[in-house]
Design an enzyme around this catalytic site. Structure first.
Site, PDB file in Angstrom:
ATOM      1  N   ARG A 169      10.793 169.018  27.928  1.00 21.70           N
ATOM      2  CA  ARG A 169      10.931 167.674  28.487  1.00 21.70           C
ATOM      3  C   ARG A 169      12.222 167.560  29.289  1.00 21.70           C
ATOM      4  O   ARG A 169      12.246 167.010  30.385  1.00 21.70           O
ATOM      5  CB  ARG A 169      10.906 166.639  27.366  1.00 21.70           C
ATOM      6  CG  ARG A 169       9.516 166.270  26.845  1.00 21.70           C
ATOM      7  CD  ARG A 169       8.666 167.464  26.439  1.00 21.70           C
ATOM      8  NE  ARG A 169       7.372 167.083  25.891  1.00 21.70           N
ATOM      9  CZ  ARG A 169       7.086 167.132  24.601  1.00 21.70           C
ATOM     10  NH1 ARG A 169       7.983 167.535  23.711  1.00 21.70           N
ATOM     11  NH2 ARG A 169       5.873 166.785  24.196  1.00 21.70           N
ATOM     12  N   GLU A 332      -1.648 168.333  18.164  1.00 20.91           N
ATOM     13  CA  GLU A 332      -1.962 167.266  19.114  1.00 20.91           C
ATOM     14  C   GLU A 332      -2.815 167.757  20.293  1.00 20.91           C
ATOM     15  O   GLU A 332      -2.451 167.603  21.454  1.00 20.91           O
ATOM     16  CB  GLU A 332      -0.658 166.637  19.628  1.00 20.91           C
ATOM     17  CG  GLU A 332       0.136 165.955  18.531  1.00 20.91           C
ATOM     18  CD  GLU A 332       1.442 165.364  19.019  1.00 20.91           C
ATOM     19  OE1 GLU A 332       1.870 164.340  18.476  1.00 20.91           O
ATOM     20  OE2 GLU A 332       2.061 165.945  19.945  1.00 20.91           O
ATOM     21  N   TRP A 404       4.766 168.595   9.545  1.00 21.80           N
ATOM     22  CA  TRP A 404       5.634 167.646  10.251  1.00 21.80           C
ATOM     23  C   TRP A 404       5.227 166.192  10.074  1.00 21.80           C
ATOM     24  O   TRP A 404       6.058 165.290  10.185  1.00 21.80           O
ATOM     25  CB  TRP A 404       5.689 167.988  11.744  1.00 21.80           C
ATOM     26  CG  TRP A 404       4.432 167.724  12.509  1.00 21.80           C
ATOM     27  CD1 TRP A 404       3.367 168.551  12.638  1.00 21.80           C
ATOM     28  CD2 TRP A 404       4.114 166.555  13.280  1.00 21.80           C
ATOM     29  NE1 TRP A 404       2.393 167.981  13.437  1.00 21.80           N
ATOM     30  CE2 TRP A 404       2.824 166.745  13.842  1.00 21.80           C
ATOM     31  CE3 TRP A 404       4.791 165.356  13.545  1.00 21.80           C
ATOM     32  CZ2 TRP A 404       2.210 165.793  14.649  1.00 21.80           C
ATOM     33  CZ3 TRP A 404       4.165 164.408  14.359  1.00 21.80           C
ATOM     34  CH2 TRP A 404       2.896 164.634  14.900  1.00 21.80           C
ATOM     35  N   PHE A 430      15.362 164.675  14.398  1.00 25.95           N
ATOM     36  CA  PHE A 430      16.691 164.253  14.848  1.00 25.95           C
ATOM     37  C   PHE A 430      16.657 163.547  16.203  1.00 25.95           C
ATOM     38  O   PHE A 430      17.696 163.129  16.708  1.00 25.95           O
ATOM     39  CB  PHE A 430      17.639 165.447  14.887  1.00 25.95           C
ATOM     40  CG  PHE A 430      18.067 165.934  13.521  1.00 25.95           C
ATOM     41  CD1 PHE A 430      17.620 165.325  12.365  1.00 25.95           C
ATOM     42  CD2 PHE A 430      18.938 167.016  13.397  1.00 25.95           C
ATOM     43  CE1 PHE A 430      18.008 165.764  11.112  1.00 25.95           C
ATOM     44  CE2 PHE A 430      19.334 167.468  12.152  1.00 25.95           C
ATOM     45  CZ  PHE A 430      18.875 166.848  11.005  1.00 25.95           C
ATOM     46  N   TRP A 480      13.082 166.685  19.674  1.00 24.77           N
ATOM     47  CA  TRP A 480      12.273 166.551  20.891  1.00 24.77           C
ATOM     48  C   TRP A 480      13.090 165.768  21.909  1.00 24.77           C
ATOM     49  O   TRP A 480      13.770 164.806  21.567  1.00 24.77           O
ATOM     50  CB  TRP A 480      10.964 165.834  20.577  1.00 24.77           C
ATOM     51  CG  TRP A 480      10.180 166.529  19.504  1.00 24.77           C
ATOM     52  CD1 TRP A 480      10.130 166.222  18.186  1.00 24.77           C
ATOM     53  CD2 TRP A 480       9.355 167.682  19.673  1.00 24.77           C
ATOM     54  NE1 TRP A 480       9.319 167.097  17.514  1.00 24.77           N
ATOM     55  CE2 TRP A 480       8.823 168.012  18.402  1.00 24.77           C
ATOM     56  CE3 TRP A 480       8.999 168.464  20.776  1.00 24.77           C
ATOM     57  CZ2 TRP A 480       7.970 169.091  18.208  1.00 24.77           C
ATOM     58  CZ3 TRP A 480       8.140 169.537  20.581  1.00 24.77           C
ATOM     59  CH2 TRP A 480       7.632 169.837  19.310  1.00 24.77           C
ATOM     60  N   THR A 481      13.013 166.153  23.188  1.00 25.62           N
ATOM     61  CA  THR A 481      14.024 165.692  24.140  1.00 25.62           C
ATOM     62  C   THR A 481      13.508 164.758  25.226  1.00 25.62           C
ATOM     63  O   THR A 481      14.112 164.644  26.289  1.00 25.62           O
ATOM     64  CB  THR A 481      14.713 166.908  24.798  1.00 25.62           C
ATOM     65  OG1 THR A 481      13.730 167.683  25.487  1.00 25.62           O
ATOM     66  CG2 THR A 481      15.418 167.761  23.764  1.00 25.62           C
TER      67      THR A 481
END
Length: 773
Positions: A169, A332, A404, A430, A480-481
């Site tokens: 990302r 997903e 997760w 996080f 995740w960014t």
């Protein structure tokens, strides 16, 4: 275990050392993660400019360990020690292996007046002993350092201690990745899960498939905010060459860290489809996705070219990354395209895949793809890890599962004798907010995972037998960014939560204690400062705890700081100063007020803690729940509804509680007959996450708590596409009545409308407060 003062260096005067202008500062072994055993002994070793570091001749890994130790000591003390392979016996730090234990990462650190010996079960074990020595040293550039005699026997609880970094990302350069690896080493973390590909960008060179980077690494724009529909129109790109990736692998190996790459398949593949549209079910055209979320366009499972593509990519990943594990994602993956794709349906027929009560045929088709990837990697001597969705449709024979969405995936995996790595989002994501004060934080995806919650995580579910628990091989936190555009923000989101993670991963649970962890944390933060890490500083702010007392009808407020710094507060909304009230004991609040509090230290004043407490006739009154609160979102339970505290637009902070598959049905005991003319509830809607607003609200009264008379109700419209997320207050006004007991019933949506992706399922309702006026 003898305790040592953590926050300040100790000056020794008398005994072994005499008072002089030479300052002797003392080491402290109470570090993070806390070692399993610390036995203080007599005598002290003095680290000075003449101390040498010795490693075994001819052992390149130990030479690298020794050079890193010299770097760490120079950073902490300014001393430049000699690194040699000649055996000497005094004023020396000796690095060696040969510790007799089954745990390859175990070490023993012994300090005597003559020397320090760090003996590992392997070179990696010695490295963790080096980290303990490093973190035990005070930060000083003056004088020598005294290390009390000690024997530390230590080993990690889990063999897999991971952190995940998404570079798809947002992309971060090589120097940043190396800096991230150094942070990992400081925290005894040994696995970097490197998420390299997704819908929004492909970040690793595949020489046989060059378009993956010439096309797939570039998106034309990026969505603004939380999929607002508006875009910045700024082209975004970046990828790692194979040589750069190998350089990262080498750098990590020198710090005994394994890099595990992730190529997420068969979903999260729109960037790859932009490069090779023939691999999709529709044939495209596709573009590298500009928005966040999960694309419905995935690899075509019925296309033989897809299988060849998987082989081409994984072949080169194996050449770049020597890790035992290759992560294949598996999460997903929408099946919408497969349901309508002739090739996918033909593959289902060819494989004789049939739906059953647990899985659709399309889920079993995904299992076929994951199995194909696993067999290919097994043939090259590797194993796969996948997210817990790889359980759907049948688990690949040798797969390790990352759990997760909760703990259930991990439990299911170990029940089938598969290794599991626990990484539940509610504790270990996080990218979630780390404070309730989200207005003053950089944007995040949502959620709420403060430091204390990370530390509280228990990786081994109590329902497992001791034999089953052996299959829980590790713990990992994920970043995740989507909302983390800079590397500086990566550090901010990781630290100091990584410190809490490290103790969950390393230290045996019976030795863990959050209050003690906080006392040890400033020592680690000293090293953060030396490295200019951009850590979050919430732990230095005033912490508040709110405890309703429904017998006395008061809210008890407990304030504290990590280091017992003085706290100054006001209750009238004015900004606190050093001249304000000094907090000494629990505040007892029985009326509406605005609490503000600060702490003042020599290096400055903290940010202001602010809390609005609003009383109504239900506030701090006894409440009885006639239907259950949802266990997943129970938090502090029923008193959340009458504590006078408002929730923010973040339903995971603990200020909201949820109801699912049943009504909210609560009885407020006003403790005497009381006039009321209005009842209200405050709700939160997050429509995309199946949290909808109320369908019905009613109020009934009673004077004996047994027979109730309904006095007002209202039915609300079914949720529509035009509804917005947010906080809503629903009021029912009526002629004044006298009531001792008031029953509030809030009915959720039991049948999500057809326009919603969760159609037909029951919705959650989230409520933070009930009011009576």
């Amino acid at each position: 275990m003898r305790k040592h003062h953590l926050l300040g260096a100790i000056l020794l005067c008398g005994g072994l050392f005499s008072c002089s202008s030479e300052v002797i500062q003392q080491a402290n072994y109470e570090i993070i993660p806390l070692p399993q055993e610390i036995k203080i002994s007599t005598g002290n070793f003095v680290l000075n400019d003449r101390t040498s570091i010795v490693y075994p001749k001819g052992n390149d890994e130990m030479q690298q360990n020794a050079n890193l130790l010299a770097t760490y000591i120079r950073q902490m003390s300014g001393k430049k020690l000699k690194v040699i392979d000649e055996q000497i016996t005094s004023n020396v730090i000796t690095l060696t292996t040969g510790l007799n234990t089954d745990n390859a990462e175990a070490y023993q650190l012994k300090v005597t007046p003559d020397n320090i010996i760090i003996r590992g079960a392997s070179e990696a074990g010695t490295f963790y002993g080096i980290q303990t020595l490093r973190k035990s040293l005070p930060a000083t550039n003056k004088g020598d350092i005294s290390l009390p005699g000690v024997e530390i026997n230590d080993y990690p609880r889990f063999s897999y201690r991971g952190v995940h970094l998404d570079v798809s990302r947002h992309f971060f350069p090589i120097d940043s990745i190396k800096r991230f690896i150094d942070m990992m080493a400081l925290h005894n973390i040994n696995r970097l899960h490197w998420h390299l590909t997704d819908d929004q960008g492909w970040r690793i060179e595949i020489k046989k498939r060059p378009e993956l980077t010439t096309i797939g690494s570039k998106r034309s724009a990026t969505v603004i905010g939380h999929n607002s529909g508006e875009y910045d129109d700024v082209p975004y790109s970046g990828f790692y060459t194979q040589d750069e990736a190998k350089d990262i692998v080498r750098y990590a190996q020198e710090r005994h860290i394994t890099v595990i790459p992730e190529i997420d398949l068969p979903g999260h593949m729109q960037a790859a489809l932009a490069a090779y549209p023939e691999l999709g079910c529709t044939g495209g055209p596709y573009e590298v996705w500009k928005m966040w979320g999960v694309s419905e366009d995935v690899l075509c499972a019925g296309n033989d070219k897809t299988l060849l593509f998987i082989e081409d990519v994984l072949s080169e990943m194996v050449d770049i990354f020597p890790s035992e594990y290759i992560h294949v994602g598996g999460d997903e993956c929408p099946k919408i395209r497969w349901e309508k794709c002739p090739k996918c349906q033909a593959r289902i027929k060819e494989l004789r895949l049939k739906a059953d009560k647990n899985h659709t045929a399309e889920q079993k088709l995904q299992s076929y793809i994951i199995n194909y990837a696993e067999q290919f990697l097994n043939g090259k001597g590797r194993r796969i890890i996948g997210w817990e969705e790889i359980l759907e449709g049948g688990l690949a024979p040798n797969a390790t599962v990352m759990s997760w969405r909760g703990i259930e995936g991990g439990i299911e995996a170990v029940k089938h004798k598969h290794d599991a790595i626990m990484t539940p989002s509610l504790f270990l994501y996080f990218d979630y907010y780390q404070t309730m004060d989200t207005d003053n934080e950089p944007p995040a995806i949502g959620g709420y995972v403060p430091l204390e919650k990370v530390y509280s995580y228990k990786p081994v579910p109590q329902t497992l037998t001791s034999e089953e628990a052996k299959y829980i091989v590790g713990v990992q936190a994920n970043l995740w960014t989507e909302y983390i555009p800079t590397y500086s923000q990566v550090e901010y989101m990781e630290l100091p939560r990584m410190a809490a993670l490290s103790e969950v991963q390393w230290t045996m649970p019976e030795k863990k204690d959050y209050a003690d962890f906080l006392k040890r944390l400033p020592g680690l933060i000293t090293i953060y400062d030396l490295n200019y890490y951009n850590y979050a500083k919430h732990i230095f702010q005033v912490k508040s705890q709110y405890i309703p007392d429904t017998k006395a009808n008061i809210l008890n407020v407990v304030l504290s700081t990590i280091d017992n710094a003085p706290i100054y507060y006001t209750l009238d909304g004015n900004e606190p100063t050093a001249g304000s009230n000094v907090y000494t004991d629990t505040l007892r609040i029985n009326q509406s007020c605005t609490l503000k509090a600060i702490t003042i230290r020599p290096n400055g004043t903290s940010t202001v803690l602010k809390e609005e407490v609003k009383f109504n006739k239900a506030t701090m009154k006894p409440v009885t729940m006639l239907q259950p609160i949802n266990e997943k979102y129970k938090f502090e339970g029923k008193n959340t509804l009458i504590d006078g505290l408002a929730g923010s637009r973040n339903y995971r902070t603990g200020r909201w509680i949820a109801f699912y598959q049943n009504d909210l049905e609560a009885v407020i005991d006003l403790q005497q007959e009381t006039p009321i003319s209005k009842a209200w509830v405050r709700t939160y809607a997050e429509i995309g996450e199946e949290i909808l607003d109320l369908r019905e609200l009613s109020v009934a009264i009673s004077n004996d708590g047994k027979g109730y008379k309904e006095i007002k109700s209202e039915v609300y419209p079914v949720a529509s596409k035009e509804d917005r997320n947010g906080i809503y207050t629903h009021e029912l006004s009526f002629d004044t009545v006298q009531a001792h007991y008031v029953k509030i019933i809030a009915r959720p949506e039991y049948d999500i409308p057809t326009w919603h992706w969760g159609k037909g399922r029951p919705a959650f309702i989230f409520v933070d407060e009930i009011g009576l006026e």
